[in-house]
Design an enzyme around this catalytic site. Sequence first.
Site, short mmCIF file in Angstrom:
data_model
loop_
_atom_site.label_atom_id
_atom_site.label_comp_id
_atom_site.label_asym_id
_atom_site.label_seq_id
_atom_site.Cartn_x
_atom_site.Cartn_y
_atom_site.Cartn_z
N VAL A 33 0.89 -1.38 -0.03
CA VAL A 33 -0.08 -0.04 -0.08
C VAL A 33 0.88 1.33 0.14
O VAL A 33 0.62 2.04 -1.07
CB VAL A 33 -0.95 0.01 1.34
CG1 VAL A 33 -1.84 1.35 1.31
CG2 VAL A 33 -1.90 -1.15 1.10
N THR A 49 -5.76 -0.51 7.03
CA THR A 49 -6.96 -1.05 7.48
C THR A 49 -6.94 -1.47 9.15
O THR A 49 -6.06 -2.06 9.45
CB THR A 49 -7.42 -2.41 6.72
OG1 THR A 49 -7.19 -2.09 5.32
CG2 THR A 49 -8.73 -2.93 7.05
N LYS A 85 -6.03 -3.71 -5.43
CA LYS A 85 -6.04 -5.19 -5.46
C LYS A 85 -4.41 -5.45 -5.92
O LYS A 85 -4.14 -4.97 -6.92
CB LYS A 85 -7.00 -5.81 -6.62
CG LYS A 85 -8.26 -5.45 -6.48
CD LYS A 85 -9.22 -6.23 -7.57
CE LYS A 85 -8.91 -5.62 -8.95
NZ LYS A 85 -9.34 -4.08 -9.19
N GLU A 86 -4.01 -6.07 -5.24
CA GLU A 86 -2.68 -6.67 -5.58
C GLU A 86 -2.69 -7.30 -7.01
O GLU A 86 -3.57 -8.31 -7.36
CB GLU A 86 -2.04 -7.72 -4.51
CG GLU A 86 -1.60 -7.03 -3.33
CD GLU A 86 -0.94 -8.31 -2.33
OE1 GLU A 86 -0.48 -9.07 -2.84
OE2 GLU A 86 -1.05 -7.51 -1.10
N TYR A 146 -16.24 -16.68 -8.63
CA TYR A 146 -15.58 -17.76 -9.24
C TYR A 146 -15.41 -18.71 -8.11
O TYR A 146 -14.62 -18.62 -6.97
CB TYR A 146 -14.31 -17.20 -9.76
CG TYR A 146 -14.39 -16.47 -11.03
CD1 TYR A 146 -14.60 -16.99 -12.23
CD2 TYR A 146 -14.22 -15.12 -10.79
CE1 TYR A 146 -14.83 -15.89 -13.26
CE2 TYR A 146 -14.62 -14.20 -11.81
CZ TYR A 146 -14.79 -14.75 -12.93
OH TYR A 146 -15.06 -13.94 -14.19
N GLY A 185 -7.31 -15.91 -0.12
CA GLY A 185 -6.09 -15.74 0.56
C GLY A 185 -5.79 -14.43 0.87
O GLY A 185 -6.39 -13.46 0.83
N CYS A 221 -5.48 -9.50 3.66
CA CYS A 221 -6.61 -8.76 3.46
C CYS A 221 -7.87 -9.55 4.10
O CYS A 221 -8.27 -9.37 5.10
CB CYS A 221 -6.87 -7.79 2.52
SG CYS A 221 -5.49 -6.71 2.30
N ARG A 262 1.11 -14.60 1.36
CA ARG A 262 0.52 -14.58 2.70
C ARG A 262 -0.94 -15.18 2.51
O ARG A 262 -1.77 -15.05 1.66
CB ARG A 262 0.20 -13.17 3.15
CG ARG A 262 1.61 -12.46 3.38
CD ARG A 262 1.52 -11.12 3.98
NE ARG A 262 1.37 -10.06 2.83
CZ ARG A 262 1.35 -8.99 3.03
NH1 ARG A 262 1.37 -8.30 4.17
NH2 ARG A 262 1.17 -7.96 2.03
P1 NAD Z 1 3.44 -4.57 4.28
O1 NAD Z 1 3.27 -5.58 5.38
O2 NAD Z 1 3.46 -5.06 2.84
O3 NAD Z 1 4.18 -3.32 4.38
C1 NAD Z 1 4.09 -2.58 5.76
C2 NAD Z 1 5.41 -1.97 5.69
O4 NAD Z 1 5.46 -0.93 7.12
C3 NAD Z 1 6.87 -2.78 5.95
O5 NAD Z 1 7.53 -2.43 4.94
C4 NAD Z 1 7.15 -2.42 7.37
O6 NAD Z 1 8.59 -2.60 7.45
C5 NAD Z 1 6.75 -0.98 7.43
N1 NAD Z 1 6.70 -0.37 8.73
C6 NAD Z 1 6.25 -0.99 9.98
N2 NAD Z 1 6.30 -0.02 11.06
C7 NAD Z 1 7.02 1.01 10.34
C8 NAD Z 1 7.30 2.35 10.90
N3 NAD Z 1 7.31 2.46 12.37
N4 NAD Z 1 7.85 3.06 10.18
C9 NAD Z 1 7.96 2.85 9.07
N5 NAD Z 1 7.65 1.92 8.33
C10 NAD Z 1 7.05 0.78 9.14
O7 NAD Z 1 1.60 -4.47 4.51
P2 NAD Z 1 0.67 -3.94 3.24
O8 NAD Z 1 0.28 -5.15 2.63
O9 NAD Z 1 1.10 -2.64 2.28
O10 NAD Z 1 -0.70 -3.17 4.36
C11 NAD Z 1 -0.72 -2.22 4.69
C12 NAD Z 1 -2.10 -1.83 5.35
O11 NAD Z 1 -2.80 -1.66 4.23
C13 NAD Z 1 -2.58 -3.01 5.98
O12 NAD Z 1 -3.48 -2.42 7.23
C14 NAD Z 1 -3.59 -3.70 5.13
O13 NAD Z 1 -4.60 -4.45 5.67
C15 NAD Z 1 -4.10 -2.59 4.27
N6 NAD Z 1 -4.33 -2.90 2.89
C16 NAD Z 1 -3.57 -3.73 2.29
C17 NAD Z 1 -3.79 -4.01 0.80
C18 NAD Z 1 -3.07 -5.11 -0.03
O14 NAD Z 1 -3.38 -5.63 -1.05
N7 NAD Z 1 -1.95 -5.58 0.58
C19 NAD Z 1 -5.03 -3.40 0.28
C20 NAD Z 1 -5.72 -2.35 1.06
C21 NAD Z 1 -5.38 -2.21 2.38
#
Ligand code: NAD
Length: 448
Positions: free
Chosen positions: A11, A127, A160-161, A260, A266, A269, A339
């Site tokens: 994100v 989130t 969406k990834e 689908y 998985g 999220c 994940r």
């Molecule tokens: P991620 O685990 O890929 O990345 C999180 C990053 O934050 C890591 O690189 C970590 O090292 C860094 N981090 C942790 N603590 C920190 C700090 N104090 N200062 C700076 N960096 C720090 O997570 P993500 O998949 O990007 O998800 C992030 C949030 O967004 C979650 O709440 C997730 O639910 C939400 N989200 C994710 C997606 C998705 O598709 N991955 C989509 C929508 C929302």
Amino acid sequence: MRMAMVGTGYVGLVTGVCFANAGNDVACVDIDEGKVERLRAGECPIYEPGLTELMAKNAKAGRLRFTTDAAEAYRDARMIFICVGTPSDDRGHTDLKYIKAAAEDVARASKALGPQQEPKVVVVKSTVPVGTSHQVRDWIREIVGEEIPFHIANNPEFLKEGDAVSDFLKPDRVVCGVESELASEMFKDVYDPFVRNGRPVFMMDVRSSEMVKYASNNFLATKISFINEMANLCEAYGADINSVREGMCADQRIGYQFLYPGLGYGGSCFPKDTQACVMMGDRAGVDMLVSKAVHEVNQRQRERFFQRIIKHFESRGGLADKTLAFWGLAFKPRTDDVREAPALTLVRRALGYGVECRGFDPVAAENAGAEIGPKLTICEDIYEAADGADGVVVSTDWDEFKSPDFERLGSILRHKAIFDGRNLYRRQHLGELGFHYYSVGRDTVEPR
Ligand code: NAD
């Protein structure tokens, strides 16, 4: 606008790169030094179509930088987007430790500037359970006191990834939780370039904005569990879920998207967000029956599929010492994210039975190998994985798995069985080619 992204995961990185591409000055902060070093060297730590090119372009133009120096990055930023992970613990509770640490970093940087600074808007983009953005406000307030001006806001991310860049550049909608005119105006400014196609930017209260994300993800997860449950009923009664799906989805009230059948959802999220809803309900005395069932159906779906593999080999000397080729290791196509991937659940179950597991994935092999370890043999392509194996398990619907050379496949497999967890193939065709073919919600095909 000068901005900072807290966290450079899926994100934070996509958001930072896309905002920079619209002309903003963006600092992306991470506590992971290795990741920041790679980013600085122009290497994208995640696979996301289009991201590397956009990252390079904006870094070169001087609008995008990567740092571990939080204080320096937050000092100049007018908007700070908190994009750190919010994983769930074993009981499904959301762990807010990264959010709290990020809030404290932001607070310390603001405090150092003193009361004469321009107010910052601190945006919770991760989130988070409803009420967390206000908790972030309180954590910051505890450190900065009453003198330092700042505004809290919420802005859930819907990317969406696999399609993250295009989702961010052309969103269906943007949701902003605000409680000040300043935050509202800043959001309108920074999102305007992305919604010129007329897509809405919704301004609402912070709690509703937090809830939109859970409501959306729980609904999407519900669609997947619903169609999987129907698929299981189809199997029991000899109906074909693909025909049922067509007949059902042509109803405009229903539609085709996200219905689908397969191995279930998985990723980072849906599993945690359905659980978080159940937990939020528990805390408030609201029994979240649908979310509970959605999660349960999803977990069962993988196991149900694995049981069919076990059953197939029961009369063929059992699963132990067999070899299975896993096509696809990511939780879905076009991402390297493993994940909560159904593929990894199946690999682990198979390893537990003494199966030799081989896997191929166009981009997620390295991450899968790191998760599972050397017991999973990583292969260069689908045919290397299948060579001499007792069956192929199609676990991710990558495009390149959709039309394999079945004659070649049949000639290299030791036993011609395909366990298709994504319903990629035509059933009749495979029977004629001499395969045992299992799919989801359709009769099993035996060789003719
Ligand atoms: P991620 O685990 O890929 O990345 C999180 C990053 O934050 C890591 O690189 C970590 O090292 C860094 N981090 C942790 N603590 C920190 C700090 N104090 N200062 C700076 N960096 C720090 O997570 P993500 O998949 O990007 O998800 C992030 C949030 O967004 C979650 O709440 C997730 O639910 C939400 N989200 C994710 C997606 C998705 O598709 N991955 C989509 C929508 C929302």
